[in-house]
Design a protein around this motif. Sequence first.
Motif, PDB file in Angstrom:
ATOM      1  N   GLU A   1     -10.345   6.887  17.329  1.00 22.93           N
ATOM      2  CA  GLU A   1      -9.584   7.237  18.525  1.00 22.93           C
ATOM      3  C   GLU A   1      -9.905   8.668  18.976  1.00 22.93           C
ATOM      4  OE1 GLU A   1      -6.135   7.636  21.209  1.00 22.93           O
ATOM      5  OE2 GLU A   1      -7.589   6.103  20.635  1.00 22.93           O
TER       6      GLU A   1
ATOM      7  N   TRP B   1      10.029   3.798   0.038  1.00 24.70           N
ATOM      8  CA  TRP B   1       8.573   3.656  -0.059  1.00 24.70           C
ATOM      9  C   TRP B   1       7.945   4.989  -0.458  1.00 24.70           C
ATOM     10  CZ3 TRP B   1       4.832   4.029   4.517  1.00 24.70           C
ATOM     11  CH2 TRP B   1       3.569   3.525   4.160  1.00 24.70           C
TER      12      TRP B   1
ATOM     13  N   THR C   1      -2.378   5.122  19.067  1.00 29.85           N
ATOM     14  CA  THR C   1      -3.583   5.232  18.228  1.00 29.85           C
ATOM     15  C   THR C   1      -3.734   4.021  17.318  1.00 29.85           C
ATOM     16  OG1 THR C   1      -3.347   7.622  18.216  1.00 29.85           O
ATOM     17  CG2 THR C   1      -4.738   6.660  16.507  1.00 29.85           C
TER      18      THR C   1
ATOM     19  N   LEU D   1      -4.467   3.737   1.559  1.00 30.24           N
ATOM     20  CA  LEU D   1      -3.638   3.552   2.759  1.00 30.24           C
ATOM     21  C   LEU D   1      -3.985   4.612   3.809  1.00 30.24           C
ATOM     22  CD1 LEU D   1      -1.039   2.426   4.244  1.00 30.24           C
ATOM     23  CD2 LEU D   1       0.159   4.289   3.108  1.00 30.24           C
TER      24      LEU D   1
ATOM     25  N   GLU E   1      -7.358   4.198   5.498  1.00 31.92           N
ATOM     26  CA  GLU E   1      -7.329   3.156   6.528  1.00 31.92           C
ATOM     27  C   GLU E   1      -6.790   3.729   7.845  1.00 31.92           C
ATOM     28  OE1 GLU E   1      -8.742  -0.369   7.029  1.00 31.92           O
ATOM     29  OE2 GLU E   1      -8.301   0.078   4.916  1.00 31.92           O
ATOM     30  N   ILE E   2      -5.689   4.462   7.749  1.00 36.71           N
ATOM     31  CA  ILE E   2      -5.079   5.005   8.966  1.00 36.71           C
ATOM     32  C   ILE E   2      -5.969   6.115   9.550  1.00 36.71           C
ATOM     33  CG2 ILE E   2      -3.037   6.167   9.910  1.00 36.71           C
ATOM     34  CD1 ILE E   2      -1.390   4.788   7.753  1.00 36.71           C
TER      35      ILE E   2
ATOM     36  N   VAL F   1      -8.698   4.781  11.709  1.00 41.32           N
ATOM     37  CA  VAL F   1      -8.219   4.431  13.047  1.00 41.32           C
ATOM     38  C   VAL F   1      -8.153   5.690  13.913  1.00 41.32           C
ATOM     39  CG1 VAL F   1      -6.248   3.555  14.352  1.00 41.32           C
ATOM     40  CG2 VAL F   1      -6.971   2.400  12.255  1.00 41.32           C
ATOM     41  N   HIS F   2      -7.649   6.762  13.323  1.00 44.23           N
ATOM     42  CA  HIS F   2      -7.559   8.016  14.063  1.00 44.23           C
ATOM     43  C   HIS F   2      -8.936   8.579  14.399  1.00 44.23           C
ATOM     44  CE1 HIS F   2      -3.248   9.137  14.154  1.00 44.23           C
ATOM     45  NE2 HIS F   2      -3.176   8.268  13.159  1.00 44.23           N
TER      46      HIS F   2
ATOM     47  N   ASP G   1       8.087   1.102  15.855  1.00 50.43           N
ATOM     48  CA  ASP G   1       7.204   1.287  17.009  1.00 50.43           C
ATOM     49  C   ASP G   1       5.882   1.843  16.507  1.00 50.43           C
ATOM     50  OD1 ASP G   1       9.690   0.850  17.957  1.00 50.43           O
ATOM     51  OD2 ASP G   1       9.933   2.804  18.957  1.00 50.43           O
TER      52      ASP G   1
ATOM     53  N   GLN H   1      -1.369  -4.913   6.278  1.00 49.96           N
ATOM     54  CA  GLN H   1      -0.981  -4.459   4.950  1.00 49.96           C
ATOM     55  C   GLN H   1      -1.683  -3.148   4.618  1.00 49.96           C
ATOM     56  OE1 GLN H   1      -2.399  -6.830   1.659  1.00 49.96           O
ATOM     57  NE2 GLN H   1      -0.390  -6.759   0.698  1.00 49.96           N
ATOM     58  N   ALA H   2      -2.966  -3.081   4.939  1.00 50.29           N
ATOM     59  CA  ALA H   2      -3.754  -1.901   4.590  1.00 50.29           C
ATOM     60  C   ALA H   2      -3.261  -0.674   5.354  1.00 50.29           C
ATOM     61  CB  ALA H   2      -5.235  -2.159   4.882  1.00 50.29           C
ATOM     62  N   LEU H   3      -2.710  -0.887   6.541  1.00 47.95           N
ATOM     63  CA  LEU H   3      -2.256   0.241   7.347  1.00 47.95           C
ATOM     64  C   LEU H   3      -0.783   0.559   7.105  1.00 47.95           C
ATOM     65  CD1 LEU H   3      -4.177  -0.704  10.587  1.00 47.95           C
ATOM     66  CD2 LEU H   3      -4.493   1.403   9.291  1.00 47.95           C
TER      67      LEU H   3
ATOM     68  N   ARG I   1      12.255   5.453  15.253  1.00 50.86           N
ATOM     69  CA  ARG I   1      12.009   4.031  15.078  1.00 50.86           C
ATOM     70  C   ARG I   1      10.526   3.704  14.877  1.00 50.86           C
ATOM     71  NH1 ARG I   1      15.794   1.138  19.436  1.00 50.86           N
ATOM     72  NH2 ARG I   1      13.955   1.521  20.686  1.00 50.86           N
ATOM     73  N   SER I   2       9.716   4.750  14.804  1.00 50.87           N
ATOM     74  CA  SER I   2       8.286   4.459  14.674  1.00 50.87           C
ATOM     75  C   SER I   2       7.979   3.947  13.266  1.00 50.87           C
ATOM     76  CB  SER I   2       7.484   5.716  14.968  1.00 50.87           C
ATOM     77  OG  SER I   2       8.128   6.804  14.381  1.00 50.87           O
ATOM     78  N   THR I   3       6.864   3.267  13.149  1.00 53.54           N
ATOM     79  CA  THR I   3       6.450   2.810  11.812  1.00 53.54           C
ATOM     80  C   THR I   3       6.142   4.043  10.984  1.00 53.54           C
ATOM     81  OG1 THR I   3       4.249   2.564  12.688  1.00 53.54           O
ATOM     82  CG2 THR I   3       5.552   0.572  12.509  1.00 53.54           C
TER      83      THR I   3
ATOM     84  N   ALA J   1       4.399   5.051   8.148  1.00 51.00           N
ATOM     85  CA  ALA J   1       3.143   5.636   7.683  1.00 51.00           C
ATOM     86  C   ALA J   1       2.358   6.231   8.833  1.00 51.00           C
ATOM     87  CB  ALA J   1       2.300   4.573   6.988  1.00 51.00           C
ATOM     88  N   ASP J   2       2.233   5.455   9.856  1.00 60.83           N
ATOM     89  CA  ASP J   2       1.462   5.857  11.024  1.00 60.83           C
ATOM     90  C   ASP J   2       2.031   7.151  11.613  1.00 60.83           C
ATOM     91  OD1 ASP J   2       0.190   5.857  13.523  1.00 60.83           O
ATOM     92  OD2 ASP J   2       1.692   4.468  14.345  1.00 60.83           O
TER      93      ASP J   2
ATOM     94  N   ARG K   1      -1.910  -5.414  -4.296  1.00 59.26           N
ATOM     95  CA  ARG K   1      -1.020  -5.481  -3.138  1.00 59.26           C
ATOM     96  C   ARG K   1      -0.519  -6.889  -2.886  1.00 59.26           C
ATOM     97  NH1 ARG K   1      -4.579  -2.426   1.408  1.00 59.26           N
ATOM     98  NH2 ARG K   1      -4.558  -0.349   0.512  1.00 59.26           N
ATOM     99  N   SER K   2      -1.285  -7.855  -3.358  1.00 55.44           N
ATOM    100  CA  SER K   2      -0.892  -9.237  -3.069  1.00 55.44           C
ATOM    101  C   SER K   2      -0.871 -10.029  -4.376  1.00 55.44           C
ATOM    102  CB  SER K   2      -1.873  -9.862  -2.085  1.00 55.44           C
ATOM    103  OG  SER K   2      -3.190  -9.656  -2.535  1.00 55.44           O
TER     104      SER K   2
ATOM    105  N   ALA L   1       0.855  -1.184   0.000  1.00 49.59           N
ATOM    106  CA  ALA L   1       0.000   0.000   0.000  1.00 49.59           C
ATOM    107  C   ALA L   1       0.890   1.232   0.000  1.00 49.59           C
ATOM    108  CB  ALA L   1      -0.871  -0.012   1.250  1.00 49.59           C
TER     109      ALA L   1
END
Lengths: 891, 65
Positions: free
Chosen positions: A349, A237, B14, A338, A341-342, A345-346, B10, B51-53, A265-267, A269-270, A180-181, A62
Amino acid sequence: MAVREDAGSRRVRTGTDPSGAPFLRARLSLPTVPATFLRRQRLVHALDEASTVPLTVVNGSAGAGKTLLVADWAAGLGLPVAWMTCDAADRAPGMFWAYLREALRGADGTAVPGVRCPAEAGRVDRGLLARLAIALADRERPVVLVLDEFDRVTAPEIAEQLGFVLHNAGPGLRLVLVTRSEPLLPMHRYRASGEMAEIRNADLAFTEAEAGELLTLHGLSLPGSTVDGLVRRTGGWAAGIRLCALAARQRPDAESYLKEFEAGRSTVADFLLAEVLDGQPPERQELLLRVSVLDRFRPELVNALTLRTDAEAALAALHRENAFVQHLDHSWYSLHPLFAEILRVHLRERRPGLEPELRRRAARWLHRSGALAEALAQGAAAGDWEFTAGALVDDLALGQLFTGLRAQHLSGLFAGMDPRAAGAAPELVRAALDLSRRDVAHGLARLRRAEGTLLADGGDRRPAALLGCALLEALAARLTGSPDAAEQAVRTAEEVWREVPAQLLDAHPELSALLLTHLGSARLWAGRFDAARAALTPVVACPPSAATALPRLEALGMLALVDHLTGWNDRARHKALAAAGEAERQGLPAGSGPLAGRLVLAAVSVERDELDRAEDLLDATADEPAPAGDPVTAAFEAVVRGRLRLARGDVHGARVPAVPAAVPSPWAEEHAALVTAAAHLARGRADQALTALQDAPRDRTACAVETARALLVAGRADEARELIEHLPRAERQGPAVTVRIALVRAQAAHRAGDTGAARRLVAQALLDARREQLRRPFLEAGPWIRPLLRNSPRLHGLAEGWLTAPAGTGARAVSRPAAERPPAPLVAERLSGREREVLERLARMLSTQEIAEDLHVSVNTVKTHLKSVYRKLGVGRRAEAVRRARDLRLL
Amino acid sequence: MRYEFRIDGDISETLAKGFPELEHVVMAGQTVLYGQVLDEAHVYGLLARFQALGLRLAEMRRLPE
């Protein structure tokens, strides 16, 4: 009569997708490339290289930049490009292929001439796919078909079907899968044969040089080491680099920001998305969070969710900056999948509890703007069942639960309905689901409750709901065999017809098609054939479309049945074959035309003495996925099975069980009595035959004819003649009836010793029967007819080639050419039980001695039985007897 | 069945809330998400969600009960 007149003249709108959803264009349009898009020449070259192979797979995670890469390449191709963004609804093969066909048509009007839209979501037949492939193979220049987000298509059968079309379309189709797959196609085979080009995640990753260019496009010029670090940290990416550029732009010191990020070190995209989101003005943040519940949106819809008025400018700006928003067709936008999707989640939250409210608002806006399918999806996701069911009912779309491409999808959607959802509309939808499952008892109880609620609430304000009630009433009436209730339902429908907005009626041709089909079926059950024709003919006359495909086919099948029941076998056969052909053109599996039509073909095969074919047709109906569930088909199937057993000589098994219904059906009773009587007559039991016919309707020609036959066999010739003299003068009876009348007259004349008259009447019967190859009446007539046929050159000539074998063999030909099939005697006399037992042992290669021991009789008795078996089968030797018996299915 | 999934990097609180059925712990540049899954379909559903995230799955394994 409004319903009737309108049914024939409904126009199917073009430009809507097969399910009537107006989002078609947005799903089938190339996304526009934003200003900050970087064309990467090496990838464009790779795609150009791929032009020589049938399949290209662009496969990456994604946010790897797949969609824009392919969209940009396709836009500059100079070839017709069909673009389709896959959708969860495409899990149903019918829906997938309906959209794909539409995409091809949009790319090039001549892409797929003569390929119909599939009629059902659940199934697509090979035939339709083959026609599609052939249409593509015939093209002078290829069409490029891009399937974006192909990972949403999870059904293995669709992948397999796609492989089939790709293989058979040859150079006419170039398929590009963006996913994606790994798709479920046999990738290893394509790889091995060099028929596939792949662009994978590693190829999509940005190089340092490309990342530098991209940052420049975003107005950032940074030292090489910073860029290298960024590429290392993100793995090249695309989404990560883009987000980074946006986040850095929001800072006074971009370089040190990127340094910090590199060390983090965070992921990616998020972290970055939160960074970029937080860098937006608050109202822009709110907008992004809120639109995350939508698949696609327009400014007006966004305003409905944000309760503001500035969505248009905000969306345009967001698209320019290319952070999150993709621009589709016209004023439609969508979020990058992508980020959507994130963001969801936000949203959950940061704004707990807001999501259902947003979906409710979206559902109402979508409903108002005529996007019913999406409104229903949002309403269901919000758990707002009163609204969702109400939208379906008030939009007059209740019929879509029964026919059209969305039937399965909608049934699934409403299957999840909260049992506590109350009110007329949810109850109506539940009733519809019950009835579609053929659970009439529950369906009717719910329908009554819904009607009660409607009337209490002032139903006159909801004409569409009343029409929905009428539709379900008509269906219930059909399923229970209640013709009066069906008439009443259609009268009710006509009363409210004018109250419903014309554009709704236009948008839902399936409603009147379903109503009239149910009415026709109920009238047919009542034996009112002309009235049934009047109801069914307009359904067949309405233009073919996916929405009305199923009722059309059913109506065609029932019209065939009316023809058959009035003695017109050839007409019936043609209609039934036409229905089967149409079903196949609409992508239903071959041989799965309407049930009534297939039963008619079996019945006609019995009449023509093509018993194996009849049996095959009946066997095919036995493993139906869904029974039609109405008494018409159930009763007729029982009749055909009874007739087949009778024709096979199984006089014990030839019984027709009655089918329960609210009112009896004259023709069903009549035919049941006829089969029983003929079984008795075949065993020489004239009295029992007469008893069986006693309660049958005497005013029906066929029953009178059979009664006369039984009287003749019983030796009551005067009564028989009396009956024949006064046969009911039925109008427009077809050959199946007239031939039998002529034969019973001939039989009576023959009995009275008037051979001349008998010959004349048999000749007339032969002439009538020859064109339609009606062999059964002659085979049932009895032994008196054989010498007549043998001894009269004229009769012999009339029978030769279709009823009897060519001269010299003195035997009967059957459906297959005589060369293939040993000639059989014209009329095989019934074997007695003992004769059968002897014959069976003969087939097991027992000697006469062994048969005698096995049956505990003398050898002489066995020889006597054998002689009689040979005589009856018209053979002279053992082996011949066994062969002939097998042909006649006596073994 | 209990499973654990190791994600590179990490993940924020959220995003972790996007998987309410799983516990999570952050260690050495990886996030471990672990917990009870219903069945195989649930596992594949989780993989699709990762994957989507935009999360990169480094490792997954079934834990002894």
